[in-house]
Design an enzyme around this catalytic site. Sequence first.
Site, PDB file in Angstrom:
ATOM      1  CD  GLU A  44      41.655  38.017  48.560  1.00  0.00           C
ATOM      2  OE1 GLU A  44      42.811  37.082  48.658  1.00  0.00           O
ATOM      3  OE2 GLU A  44      40.485  37.733  47.698  1.00  0.00           O
ATOM      4  CE1 TYR A  89      47.763  30.384  61.942  1.00  0.00           C
ATOM      5  CE2 TYR A  89      45.656  29.506  61.049  1.00  0.00           C
ATOM      6  CZ  TYR A  89      46.499  29.495  61.619  1.00  0.00           C
ATOM      7  OH  TYR A  89      48.079  27.842  61.221  1.00  0.00           O
ATOM      8  CB  CYS A 205      51.804  19.380  32.345  1.00  0.00           C
ATOM      9  SG  CYS A 205      52.201  19.516  34.044  1.00  0.00           S
ATOM     10  CB  CYS A 208      49.374  23.387  31.693  1.00  0.00           C
ATOM     11  SG  CYS A 208      50.030  25.165  32.219  1.00  0.00           S
TER      12      CYS A 208
HETATM   13 FE1  SF4 Z   1      52.024  22.071  34.391  1.00  0.00          FE
HETATM   14 FE2  SF4 Z   1      51.199  24.421  33.699  1.00  0.00          FE
HETATM   15 FE3  SF4 Z   1      52.247  24.059  36.412  1.00  0.00          FE
HETATM   16 FE4  SF4 Z   1      53.680  24.149  34.388  1.00  0.00          FE
HETATM   17  S1  SF4 Z   1      52.349  25.513  34.730  1.00  0.00           S
HETATM   18  S2  SF4 Z   1      53.859  22.428  35.700  1.00  0.00           S
HETATM   19  S3  SF4 Z   1      52.542  23.047  32.385  1.00  0.00           S
HETATM   20  S4  SF4 Z   1      50.453  23.058  35.113  1.00  0.00           S
END
Ligand code: SF4
Length: 364
Positions: A44, A89, A205, A208
């Site tokens: 990490e 770093y 999106c 998504c």
């Molecule tokens: Fe798009 Fe999903 Fe991100 Fe919202 S959370 S901006 S729907 S990719």
Amino acid sequence: MDEAVVGSEWVSRFRRAVRRWYARAGRDLPWIGERDPYRVWVREIMLQQTTVKAVVPFLERFFDRFPRIEELAAADEQDVLRAWEGLGYYSRARNLQAAAKKIVGEWDGIWPTGVVELESLPGVGRYTAGAIVSFAFDKPGPIVEANTARLYSRLMAMTLSPAVSAGRKRLWALAERIVPKKRPGEFNQALIDLGATVCISEPRCEECPVRMSCRALERGEVARIPVKTARAAPTDLHELVLVVRREDAVFLVQHPAGERWGGLWGFPRLQRDTGVKMDTPESQSVVDAVSLLGWDVEFRGWFKAFRHSVTRFRLHLQPVDLLWSDGEWNGTSSGEWVSINDVDTRPMSVAERRVATELAEVSK
Ligand code: SF4
């Protein structure tokens, strides 16, 4: 925090959607299922400064050299810096070792499993503590890093920048609200993956899994969130890198602690404002400037100039090939003559390793 965003029904639906998506589309990362807190922690810290793809060889090299925390705690600092070389770093490498010493020396090698105790370790911030707790101990530690900050900002249609304190506070509040008690490590990895592969700068999106829960999408504000803060322009610094040779040796300095590349080895450097005319090859001014460091040198030529960015500086580096003829070094950093064949054993910054590699080439 807007209750409409974080009501318990919203949270349950969100978690279900994220888990379902992760089972189908999560990334096949080499460390999935890794529960050793030492390995989680090192990984990490490294991931804070490089990509998943680039980190793998660094991790392998580091764990070959320090397979357990005890070896890291007992190591010579120069060995730790050498194993960290290329990542930048370097204070992070020093903090890793300081924290390893604390865990081994003061806590008998027993890791604490709470976020607060982990945050008391040098170099362990809230994200790293949450990652260790959730990935290694499967306890509900919230996380906010670059990928999840972008995702959370859009979910909430946050009009504050994640870079400002009030914005960060809201992100952490959401992270605390959504982290589940059940398999939190897997859930956190799913959030990171979602931010890294779907909710990217140009978000996808349409595919998504949490689009129904996304306020930025609903409001048509995806393109302007997360809100950006203006970054200060980098400061340009012009420096000469003095590659001073004597027979088969070259002079190296150890950069002082607290300065750029502190603790690492490299070449003496001069600011351009020492009066050196960079645009004049074979410039006598180089020789004159070097004489202030105690040396008589013969100017041999220029190595390739290059640029290198480090923190908020943009360095314009011009290495210069010089042959020592007389005098003792009286610069402020401690230094020594090192066989050109042994330069490789000294930990160096990426920029100075580049010069050392060029030197090795011309010295063959
Ligand atoms: Fe798009 Fe999903 Fe991100 Fe919202 S959370 S901006 S729907 S990719």
